[in-house]
Scaffold this active site. Structure first.
Site, mmCIF file in Angstrom:
data_model
loop_
_atom_site.group_PDB
_atom_site.id
_atom_site.type_symbol
_atom_site.label_atom_id
_atom_site.label_comp_id
_atom_site.label_asym_id
_atom_site.label_seq_id
_atom_site.Cartn_x
_atom_site.Cartn_y
_atom_site.Cartn_z
ATOM 1 N N LYS A 131 0.716 -1.249 -0.031
ATOM 2 C CA LYS A 131 0.053 -0.079 0.111
ATOM 3 C C LYS A 131 1.047 1.176 -0.030
ATOM 4 O O LYS A 131 1.985 1.180 0.433
ATOM 5 C CB LYS A 131 -0.875 0.024 1.454
ATOM 6 N N ASP A 148 -7.103 4.174 -4.584
ATOM 7 C CA ASP A 148 -7.762 3.952 -3.152
ATOM 8 C C ASP A 148 -8.199 5.305 -3.124
ATOM 9 O O ASP A 148 -8.241 6.178 -3.923
ATOM 10 C CB ASP A 148 -6.776 3.539 -2.125
HETATM 11 P P1 NDP Z 1 -13.325 7.609 -2.844
HETATM 12 O O1 NDP Z 1 -11.958 8.570 -2.546
HETATM 13 O O2 NDP Z 1 -13.673 7.302 -4.029
HETATM 14 O O3 NDP Z 1 -14.447 7.884 -1.874
HETATM 15 C C1 NDP Z 1 -14.280 8.089 -0.498
HETATM 16 C C2 NDP Z 1 -15.587 8.437 -0.076
HETATM 17 O O4 NDP Z 1 -15.728 8.296 1.434
HETATM 18 C C3 NDP Z 1 -15.800 9.973 -0.440
HETATM 19 O O5 NDP Z 1 -17.453 9.914 -0.580
HETATM 20 C C4 NDP Z 1 -15.431 10.693 0.815
HETATM 21 O O6 NDP Z 1 -16.254 11.871 1.084
HETATM 22 C C5 NDP Z 1 -15.909 9.461 2.007
HETATM 23 N N1 NDP Z 1 -15.403 9.705 3.243
HETATM 24 C C6 NDP Z 1 -14.217 9.838 3.623
HETATM 25 N N2 NDP Z 1 -13.982 10.161 4.824
HETATM 26 C C7 NDP Z 1 -15.196 9.939 5.311
HETATM 27 C C8 NDP Z 1 -15.600 9.946 6.511
HETATM 28 N N3 NDP Z 1 -14.845 10.101 7.532
HETATM 29 N N4 NDP Z 1 -17.226 9.822 6.851
HETATM 30 C C9 NDP Z 1 -17.761 9.695 5.768
HETATM 31 N N5 NDP Z 1 -17.336 9.505 4.427
HETATM 32 C C10 NDP Z 1 -15.999 9.823 4.441
HETATM 33 O O7 NDP Z 1 -12.667 6.152 -2.235
HETATM 34 P P2 NDP Z 1 -12.904 4.764 -2.534
HETATM 35 O O8 NDP Z 1 -14.459 4.582 -2.561
HETATM 36 O O9 NDP Z 1 -12.268 4.090 -3.493
HETATM 37 O O10 NDP Z 1 -12.655 4.062 -1.377
HETATM 38 C C11 NDP Z 1 -13.530 4.128 -0.002
HETATM 39 C C12 NDP Z 1 -12.951 2.794 0.754
HETATM 40 O O11 NDP Z 1 -12.943 1.456 0.022
HETATM 41 C C13 NDP Z 1 -11.657 3.035 1.704
HETATM 42 O O12 NDP Z 1 -11.617 2.429 2.833
HETATM 43 C C14 NDP Z 1 -10.666 2.255 0.558
HETATM 44 O O13 NDP Z 1 -9.585 1.919 1.125
HETATM 45 C C15 NDP Z 1 -11.631 1.153 0.340
HETATM 46 N N6 NDP Z 1 -11.376 0.180 -0.842
HETATM 47 C C16 NDP Z 1 -11.233 0.824 -1.990
HETATM 48 C C17 NDP Z 1 -11.129 -0.125 -3.173
HETATM 49 C C18 NDP Z 1 -10.990 0.645 -4.582
HETATM 50 O O14 NDP Z 1 -10.667 -0.053 -5.504
HETATM 51 N N7 NDP Z 1 -11.228 1.931 -4.696
HETATM 52 C C19 NDP Z 1 -10.944 -1.462 -3.154
HETATM 53 C C20 NDP Z 1 -11.025 -1.818 -1.892
HETATM 54 C C21 NDP Z 1 -11.324 -1.173 -0.741
HETATM 55 P P3 NDP Z 1 -15.860 12.991 0.241
HETATM 56 O O15 NDP Z 1 -16.700 12.949 -0.981
HETATM 57 O O16 NDP Z 1 -16.457 14.125 0.839
HETATM 58 O O17 NDP Z 1 -14.467 13.033 0.096
HETATM 59 O O1 2IT Z 2 -7.925 -1.632 -0.847
HETATM 60 C C1 2IT Z 2 -7.882 -2.142 -2.081
HETATM 61 O O2 2IT Z 2 -7.994 -3.532 -2.035
HETATM 62 C C2 2IT Z 2 -7.580 -1.374 -3.199
HETATM 63 N N1 2IT Z 2 -7.683 -0.065 -2.979
HETATM 64 C C3 2IT Z 2 -7.506 -1.685 -4.513
HETATM 65 C C4 2IT Z 2 -6.097 -2.339 -4.694
HETATM 66 C C5 2IT Z 2 -5.622 -2.665 -6.203
HETATM 67 O O3 2IT Z 2 -4.346 -2.821 -6.318
HETATM 68 O O4 2IT Z 2 -6.690 -2.457 -6.878
#
Ligand code: NDP
Ligand code: 2IT
Length: 451
Positions: A126, A166
């Site tokens: 990461k 992420d």
């Molecule tokens: P994004 O940046 O696309 O979206 C994050 C969202 O969460 C935004 O809407 C943000 O709000 C909101 N957010 C951040 N902090 C808070 C908080 N404290 N309270 C409420 N909402 C909050 O990120 P992702 O959707 O990609 O990632 C979301 C989660 O999923 C993370 O934990 C990430 O590690 C995990 N993840 C992501 C993957 C991926 O492929 N993208 C894969 C697996 C896990 P705002 O719009 O105001 O910034």
């Molecule tokens: O938390 C996660 O699994 C991710 N942000 C996706 C990582 C990736 O390599 O696609």
């Protein structure tokens, strides 16, 4: 003291300033006890737990860039290359002002087990930076990404370490980083995943984490005799994971009535319209407060300044809770509210959005609980499929990738379910996921000797 407790104490002592990392290790170690006890002498001699909690390599670097006023700004970049026993390091890059080494160690540690569960050959890593992408112009984002990659490119490669998106890092950032990598290294290779479709990206990668979460949830419910159709759900977050979770839930006949961002949350009794949400958060990159301008029956509630939790979302009466925002946004009080309102299942779309006390409370109160390292693995699994397509220099159709993603999520559920049953913990998918991931990584580590 047992070997597990001994190493947990050591980890706490050694990483005292990194509470998120300690939390992640505690959760994994608690559930590994029966496996470790069955192999205690071997694992102790081989120092398996000490090795698995010590990243293979941690890189920390300066990221200088120039803002639109000509001012030089400096951020701190990181890449934690945690474990390469089963494949090249693989995992996302987080861009958020809260990023620290400890946060990335927690995420990297989770990634090791998650990637093992996908059945694909990927180690865990990461990275990220304490850069705040909020309110930055496209030019500033590009300047930052180019500077970040100027250093990162020395440590990554298609067969070494393959970063991705992420929180805070999406297609735009990956595009700028890919361009800079290619320019500096003069190699056109699949060094990043989540790329644009015209330069090696995979169809369905954008949707994969959210879709995968629902494929997992549907299978978990079905195996417990419950149909997802007709259920109501609460989602938190409104980013990449949340948007496509909402879309897939709707396709499965479930109704999602909430979502949130850092500043507030919405309740839409008619079901959140993911197309409006996508336009507000993905295209316009603005506040969720806008949503009520398009859907007058929905209600927006602002959070108090600096509130990092999603308390409001978890007071709504729903059958399913799908936390898709960020870590530690469901605490014990939220868990009590959800249980009192009759929640059937909680499936984590984010990484560790439920704290340890809340997780325990759900499990003790008969709630089906899917840990993120299993239920959100669809994103990285599809990244693995992007790597395969890049290696064979072909692109698969959306349907082909989506079908593979579906099968992987179903197989992850059964791997976790079977492992839990094998160790007498039927229905404990936290333990099952940790054990199944751990066994695969540890077998590879043992076979490769002391390294
Ligand atoms: P994004 O940046 O696309 O979206 C994050 C969202 O969460 C935004 O809407 C943000 O709000 C909101 N957010 C951040 N902090 C808070 C908080 N404290 N309270 C409420 N909402 C909050 O990120 P992702 O959707 O990609 O990632 C979301 C989660 O999923 C993370 O934990 C990430 O590690 C995990 N993840 C992501 C993957 C991926 O492929 N993208 C894969 C697996 C896990 P705002 O719009 O105001 O910034
Ligand atoms: O938390 C996660 O699994 C991710 N942000 C996706 C990582 C990736 O390599 O696609």
């Amino acid at each position: 003291m047992s070997y597990v407790d001994e190493v947990l104490e050591l980890v706490k002592e050694k990483n005292a300033s990194e509470p998120l990392f300690i939390q992640a290790v505690t959760e994994v170690f608690e559930s590994l006890k029966p496996v470790i006890e069955a192999n205690e002498a071997l694992y102790r001699r081989e120092a398996i737990l000490e090795r698995i909690t010590e990243p293979e390599r941690q890189i920390k670097f300066r990221v200088p860039w120039v803002d639109d006023n000509g001012q030089v700004r400096v951020n701190t970049g990181y890449r934690v290359q945690f474990n390469s026993a089963i494949g090249p390091y693989k995992g996302g890059l987080r861009l958020d002002k809260s990023v620290t080494l400890g946060m990335l160690k927690f995420l990297g540690f989770e990634q090791v087990f998650k990637n093992a569960l996908t059945t694909l050959p990927m180690g865990g890593g990461k990275g990220g930076c304490d850069f705040d992408p909020k309110g930055k112009s496209d030019r500033e984002i590009m300047a930052f990404c180019q500077s970040f990659m100027t250093e990162l490119c020395k440590h990554i490669g298609a067969d070494t370490d393959v970063p991705a998106g992420d929180l805070g890092t999406g297609g735009r950032e990956i595009g700028y980083m890919f361009g800079q990598y290619k320019r500096l290294k003069n190699v056109y290779e699949g060094v990043l995943t989540g790329k644009g479709l015209t330069f090696g990206g995979s169809l369905a990668r954008t949707e994969a984490t959210g879709y995968g979460l629902l494929y997992f949830t549907k299978e978990m419910l079905a195996c417990n005799g419950i149909d997802i159709a007709g259920k109501t759900a609460a989602v938190s977050g409104s980013g990449n994971v949340a948007i496509y979770a909402i879309q897939k839930a709707e396709q499965m006949g479930a109704k999602v009535v909430t979502c949130s961002d850092r500043k507030g949350w919405i309740y839409d009794p008619e079901g959140v319209d993911y197309k409006i949400l996508k336009d507000i958060k993905e295209v316009k990159r603005t506040s969720l407060a806008e949503y009520v301008n398009y859907r007058p029956n929905a209600k927006y509630t602002a959070k108090a300044e600096g509130d990092n939790m999603d308390h409001g979302v978890w007071t709504v009466k729903v059958d399913l809770a799908l936390p898709c925002g960020r870590e530690n946004t469901i605490d014990l009080e939220d868990a009590k509210n959800l249980v009192a309102n009759g929640v059937t299942a909680v499936a984590e779309g984010a990484n560790m959005p439920t704290n340890l006390e809340a997780t325990k409370y759900f499990q003790e109160n008969g709630v089906l609980f899917a840990p993120g390292k299993a239920s959100n693995a669809g994103g990285v699994a599809t990244s693995g499929l992007e790597m395969s397509q890049n290696s064979e220099r072909l692109s698969w159709s959306f349907e082909e990738v989506d079908a593979k993603l579906h099968d992987i999520m179903v197989s992850i559920f059964h791997a976790a379910d079977d492992a839990a049953k094998k160790y007498g913990m039927e229905g404990n998918y936290v333990a099952g996921a940790n054990i199944a991931g751990f066994e695969k990584v540890v077998n590879a580590m043992l076979a490769q000797g002391v390294c």
